[in-house]
Every structure is written in C-alpha cells, then in structure tokens.
Design a protein around this motif. Structure first.
Motif, PDB file in Angstrom:
ATOM      1  N   VAL A  26       3.920 -30.916  -3.901  1.00  0.00           N
ATOM      2  CA  VAL A  26       2.526 -30.937  -4.356  1.00  0.00           C
ATOM      3  C   VAL A  26       1.933 -29.528  -4.280  1.00  0.00           C
ATOM      4  CG1 VAL A  26       0.211 -31.765  -3.773  1.00  0.00           C
ATOM      5  CG2 VAL A  26       2.121 -33.356  -3.817  1.00  0.00           C
ATOM      6  N   LEU A  27       2.194 -28.837  -3.184  1.00  0.00           N
ATOM      7  CA  LEU A  27       1.686 -27.472  -3.051  1.00  0.00           C
ATOM      8  C   LEU A  27       2.311 -26.548  -4.097  1.00  0.00           C
ATOM      9  CD1 LEU A  27       1.616 -27.150   0.828  1.00  0.00           C
ATOM     10  CD2 LEU A  27      -0.329 -27.428  -0.717  1.00  0.00           C
ATOM     11  N   ASN A  29       3.235 -27.468  -7.036  1.00  0.00           N
ATOM     12  CA  ASN A  29       2.569 -27.814  -8.291  1.00  0.00           C
ATOM     13  C   ASN A  29       1.226 -27.091  -8.395  1.00  0.00           C
ATOM     14  OD1 ASN A  29       2.186 -29.245 -10.746  1.00  0.00           O
ATOM     15  ND2 ASN A  29       0.969 -30.768  -9.679  1.00  0.00           N
ATOM     16  N   GLU A  30       0.492 -27.020  -7.286  1.00  0.00           N
ATOM     17  CA  GLU A  30      -0.782 -26.314  -7.299  1.00  0.00           C
ATOM     18  C   GLU A  30      -0.588 -24.818  -7.529  1.00  0.00           C
ATOM     19  OE1 GLU A  30      -2.663 -27.368  -3.636  1.00  0.00           O
ATOM     20  OE2 GLU A  30      -3.001 -29.434  -4.268  1.00  0.00           O
ATOM     21  N   ARG A  31       0.433 -24.244  -6.898  1.00  0.00           N
ATOM     22  CA  ARG A  31       0.715 -22.821  -7.118  1.00  0.00           C
ATOM     23  C   ARG A  31       1.082 -22.551  -8.566  1.00  0.00           C
ATOM     24  NH1 ARG A  31       3.699 -23.270  -2.374  1.00  0.00           N
ATOM     25  NH2 ARG A  31       5.616 -23.247  -3.592  1.00  0.00           N
ATOM     26  N   PHE A  33       0.085 -24.272 -11.168  1.00  0.00           N
ATOM     27  CA  PHE A  33      -1.149 -24.350 -11.944  1.00  0.00           C
ATOM     28  C   PHE A  33      -1.964 -23.062 -11.804  1.00  0.00           C
ATOM     29  CE2 PHE A  33      -5.724 -25.406 -12.021  1.00  0.00           C
ATOM     30  CZ  PHE A  33      -5.827 -25.622 -13.379  1.00  0.00           C
ATOM     31  N   LEU A  34      -2.033 -22.528 -10.596  1.00  0.00           N
ATOM     32  CA  LEU A  34      -2.766 -21.278 -10.411  1.00  0.00           C
ATOM     33  C   LEU A  34      -2.099 -20.124 -11.150  1.00  0.00           C
ATOM     34  CD1 LEU A  34      -3.760 -21.594  -6.663  1.00  0.00           C
ATOM     35  CD2 LEU A  34      -5.249 -21.802  -8.662  1.00  0.00           C
ATOM     36  N   TYR A  81      -0.193 -29.951 -14.956  1.00  0.00           N
ATOM     37  CA  TYR A  81      -0.648 -30.193 -13.593  1.00  0.00           C
ATOM     38  C   TYR A  81      -1.101 -31.640 -13.411  1.00  0.00           C
ATOM     39  CZ  TYR A  81      -3.611 -30.043  -9.456  1.00  0.00           C
ATOM     40  OH  TYR A  81      -4.182 -30.309  -8.249  1.00  0.00           O
ATOM     41  N   LEU A  85       0.614 -34.456 -11.103  1.00  0.00           N
ATOM     42  CA  LEU A  85      -0.256 -34.998 -10.069  1.00  0.00           C
ATOM     43  C   LEU A  85      -0.299 -36.524 -10.127  1.00  0.00           C
ATOM     44  CD1 LEU A  85      -2.169 -34.144  -7.781  1.00  0.00           C
ATOM     45  CD2 LEU A  85      -4.015 -34.221  -9.459  1.00  0.00           C
TER      46      LEU A  85
END
Length: 109
Positions: A26-27, A29-31, A33-34, A81, A85
């Motif tokens: 999950v983290l 995936n967030e990275r 997206f950023l 993302y 998610l």
C-alpha cells in the motif's frame, strides 16, 4: 477483482508477515502515485514555461505537447492508484471478516 494473484490465498491462513507485506505494498502504491504526480507537475510547468517565454514557434508546440502529456500522465496515475487501492480495500475487508470469524471460534478457558 478476482484476477489478482493474492486473491487465491485464504485470509485466515495469513500470518503477520503477510499482512505487513500488504501494508508495504500500500505504501509503495502511494509512493508510485506521488511519483506520477511529481513527473506530471514537472511536465506541466515545463510546458507553461515554454509557452510563456519562448513565443509561437517550435518551443511553443513543445510546450503544448508537454502540457497534454503531463495532464494525461496525472490522470493515468490517479486511475491506477484508485484501481489498486480498491484491491487493497477488498483485502482489508477480507482481513476484518477473517479476524472476526476467528474471534468467535476461539476456545476460551
């Protein structure tokens, strides 16, 4: 959502290491997206700079292409993302259901 590789595993058989791996995913995936956002913002700003400071010649055309590319990249990043998610939210629901089922079947002294 059934075509994801981790859907073939039973959530009741997961151990702490498996759930921590999902949290790391999950983290990640967030990275990702950023990173999409950072790259698209750079393209948009470069495009605006080319359009504003280099006039109506080839540089302006490059600026418009950069604007379109940056916007398209950001929309792609948002879609990706949200798609990933959704898979993780389904796994969290399965985790909570498995944990609640295990609480009810636990043997108490």
């Amino acid at each position: 959502m059934n075509n994801m590789p981790y859907n073939k595993f039973n959530p009741r058989e997961f151990i702490l290491r498996d759930w921590l791996a999902l949290d790391r995913t999950v983290l990640a995936n967030e990275r990702t997206f950023l990173a999409y956002t950072r790259t698209s913002l750079t393209l948009v700003l470069a495009g605006l700079t080319f359009i504003r400071f280099f006039g109506p010649d080839i540089w302006s055309t490059i600026g418009y292409i950069s604007l379109i590319s940056g916007t398209t990249l950001w929309v792609t990043g948002v879609k990706r993302y949200l798609h990933i998610l959704g898979h993780y939210r389904a796994m969290i629901i399965a985790e909570n259901k498995a944990l609640n089922d295990n609480k009810g079947s636990a043997v108490t002294p």
